[in-house]
Design a protein around this motif. Structure first.
Motif, mmCIF file in Angstrom:
data_model
loop_
_atom_site.group_PDB
_atom_site.id
_atom_site.type_symbol
_atom_site.label_atom_id
_atom_site.label_comp_id
_atom_site.label_asym_id
_atom_site.label_seq_id
_atom_site.Cartn_x
_atom_site.Cartn_y
_atom_site.Cartn_z
ATOM 1 N N GLN A 152 0.732 -1.062 -0.004
ATOM 2 C CA GLN A 152 0.155 -0.050 -0.042
ATOM 3 C C GLN A 152 0.848 1.276 0.084
ATOM 4 O O GLN A 152 0.116 2.335 -0.207
ATOM 5 N N VAL A 163 2.967 1.439 -5.014
ATOM 6 C CA VAL A 163 1.700 1.658 -5.904
ATOM 7 C C VAL A 163 2.108 2.736 -7.241
ATOM 8 O O VAL A 163 1.678 2.198 -8.166
ATOM 9 N N THR A 223 -5.584 -3.149 -7.200
ATOM 10 C CA THR A 223 -5.285 -3.598 -5.941
ATOM 11 C C THR A 223 -4.453 -4.655 -5.980
ATOM 12 O O THR A 223 -4.220 -5.555 -6.761
#
Length: 601
Positions: free
Chosen positions: A534, A539, A563
């Motif tokens: 995360q 990302v 995700t």
């Protein structure tokens, strides 16, 4: 070339080849490869065939084989054919519930099981299978359940055929064997609904022998094939039958995960594989180039560039490469390419058939650039494997090649690929409705795959059932995007989400090792994988790589949100089929919350 029914094929080949090696398998205790001659192969099959009569097996009865690849698999298969019995393969990874379904659907009395997992799974459902009488265990080290009073080991089964007490009965049955007999029922694990038993008759395999003899002219009895895919998979099964028909030596890889080791021990000339194998080779080479610096790096990059010009721009099109390019290519052939092939274990390669999923163009170009003769093909369980395959000269990157001799192909409604011919199944076992739905009024089989022809070659576009329609009414083909992205070194698995949604999103399983390395390089601190995946920098890394790879797609087809998952998709949770295809409905169900979060405003 002479053609023999599978009921006598091994014996006819033994008469021809005698003490030449037919099969080999690895003894893990001694790390030695044990050879089995054609004569031994034939004698063992005769003994097993006699043992079948002793057990009470009838003609056209279904025998189950639930095992990893093993020599015993071949003995059982061909001994069953000698008795005109039908063999039904189970994936070694099948769950007890899947095994139970097949046993009951095919009314199996005798089930051959490989190792502890398969024995346990079968024994667990024994009481739920009315037809099941006995398990026969290939592996002597399997520990039987204390309540088990009926199972026997394979050596005990073989003892029933010692001295060939029922040889006359076997010979009589073999004399009645016909190409109209059912050979196998192959249950497709199906990405949708319950499994369907695809009926393949002996005539289907005979037809494929004719077609492959005509097409694969360089395949001879001097070749050595390593079997990497499960024998349950129609690609490997039909290929191994073809190898036996051709007199090719088959080296049996017993443990799927060991292929990287066994391929180097055998150094085969032939091997069927799925594109994932070559994707990993490609990723390994890219990794090596990234780690290398200076002259060595320039050399490797130049070798791939020269290989592409020589093999893709010239030879593929039947043109003669310029002299300087050819001389450079010859130099790299003896150095860079040779080293690369040796590292993988394929420096003796003749050709390598690849099918089962789309081959990304980059992988295809790379493999051909370094002088590996990969043949890209297309086929289904229902077509007894090959429908089309690429030729050495004139193939188009991105196509699945030229239609095989004896198969008719046409493009139907919604661009669906339709098939007709002697290698096509006659239908699904005990499923009249599904069979009727699979064929049109003129007997064309509906593949469920969409495609088109260009330059006389077949191209696949998508699975018709898999086409997603966004809530804006746009159609998205998830496989095209997945195939494009899975070549990225950071991406291991990917599931595209788009059906009835307002934009495209994705669930991504990263290559965890590479992500950790990147974090170390960038000094990113984290306590666990969930926190790392995360992190804005991680990302951002994935965002940048996805955007680069999806440039060629229309705006509405591109991934807007994604995700990163902390664990891979798995068979245990039902997210993957036995052939590692994604079960989209299960993924959608298992990750419903994660998916909904991506669409929350």
């Amino acid at each position: 070339m002479s053609y023999h029914h599978l009921s006598v094929l091994v014996h006819r080949q033994a008469e021809k080849y005698g003490d030449k090696i037919a099969l080999k398998y690895r003894n893990y205790e001694t790390a030695q490869w044990i050879p089995i001659s054609w004569n031994q192969f034939s004698q063992t099959v005769r003994q097993a065939a006699s043992a079948f009569v002793a057990l009470g097996v009838k003609e056209q009865e279904s025998i189950g084989i639930f095992s990893q690849n093993k020599p015993e698999w071949f003995y059982t298969d061909f001994a069953a054919f000698a008795n005109r019995a039908i063999t039904i393969p189970f994936y070694a990874t099948s769950s007890p519930a899947q095994a139970q379904y097949i046993i009951n659907d095919a009314e199996i009395r005798f089930l051959f099981v490989g190792e502890q997992y398969q024995y346990d799974a079968a024994f667990n459902v024994f009481g739920l299978c009315a037809s099941l009488q006995q398990l026969i265990i290939f592996d002597r080290s399997v520990v039987k359940d204390p309540r088990d009073v009926s199972s026997i080991y394979f050596d005990e089964f073989m003892a029933l055929g010692e001295g060939l007490p029922h040889n006359d009965e076997v010979e009589e049955r073999t004399s009645r064997a016909s190409y109209d007999d059912l050979a196998n029922i192959l249950y497709t694990s199906g990405t949708t609904g319950e499994p369907k038993g695809v009926m393949l008759h002996h005539s289907c395999y005979l037809e494929q022998f004719y077609a492959h003899d005509e097409r694969l002219t360089t395949m001879t009895d001097k070749d050595v094939s390593i079997n990497f895919l499960p024998l349950t998979h129609v690609f490997e099964k039909a290929w191994c039958y073809l190898c036996i028909h051709k007199g090719v030596q088959i080296c049996i890889n017993l443990i799927p995960a060991d292929i990287q080791m066994t391929i180097k021990e055998i150094r085969p000339t032939l091997m069927c594989s799925v594109p994932r194998f070559w994707e990993k080779v490609y990723a390994g080479v890219q990794e090596k180039i990234n780690e290398t610096t200076g002259f060595k790096k320039t050399l490797m990059q130049d070798a791939i560039k020269i290989g592409r010009i020589h093999n893709i721009d010239y030879l593929r099109l039947g043109k003669t490469p310029p002299l300087m390019i050819h001389l450079k290519y010859k130099f790299y052939e003896k150095t860079v390419y040779q080293l690369l092939k040796k590292t993988v274990g394929i420096e003796n390669g003749n050709f390598f058939p690849t099918a089962g999923a789309a081959v990304p163009d980059e992988i295809n170009e790379f493999v051909h650039s370094v002088g590996i003769n990969m043949i890209v093909g297309y086929g289904l369980t229902e077509s007894t494997a090959t429908v089309s395959c690429t030729l050495p000269v004139g193939y188009d990157i991105g196509s699945v090649g030229v239609i095989m001799p004896g198969v008719e192909v046409k493009i139907g409604e919604n661009d669906e690929i339709l098939l007709r011919g002697k290698s096509i199944t006659k239908g699904y076992y005990k499923k009249a409705e599904a069979t009727a739905a699979a064929f049109d009024a003129d007997g064309w089989f509906r593949t469920g795959d969409a495609g088109y022809f260009k330059n006389g070659q077949l191209y696949l576009t998508e699975r018709i059932k898999d086409l997603f329609k966004t809530s804006n009414g746009k159609y998205v083909a998830p496989q095209a995007l997945e195939t494009k992205l899975v070549i990225d070194r950071y991406i291991d698995q990917i599931a595209i989400i788009a059906d009835q949604r307002k934009f495209v999103s994705a669930l991504i399983v990263p290559v965890y090792g590479f992500v950790k390395e990147y974090a170390k390089e960038k000094g990113i601190e984290y306590t666990d994988m969930a926190e790392l995946l995360q992190h804005p920098k991680i990302v951002g890394l994935f965002r940048a790589r996805i955007d680069t790879l999806q440039q060629q797609f229309a705006h509405y087809e591109q991934i807007k949100r994604f995700t990163l998952l902390t664990e891979p998709f798995s068979m245990e949770r039902g997210e993957l089929t036995n052939t590692l295809k994604l079960k989209r409905s299960v993924v959608n169900r298992n990750y419903a919350e994660v998916i909904d979060k991506m669409y929350a405003e």
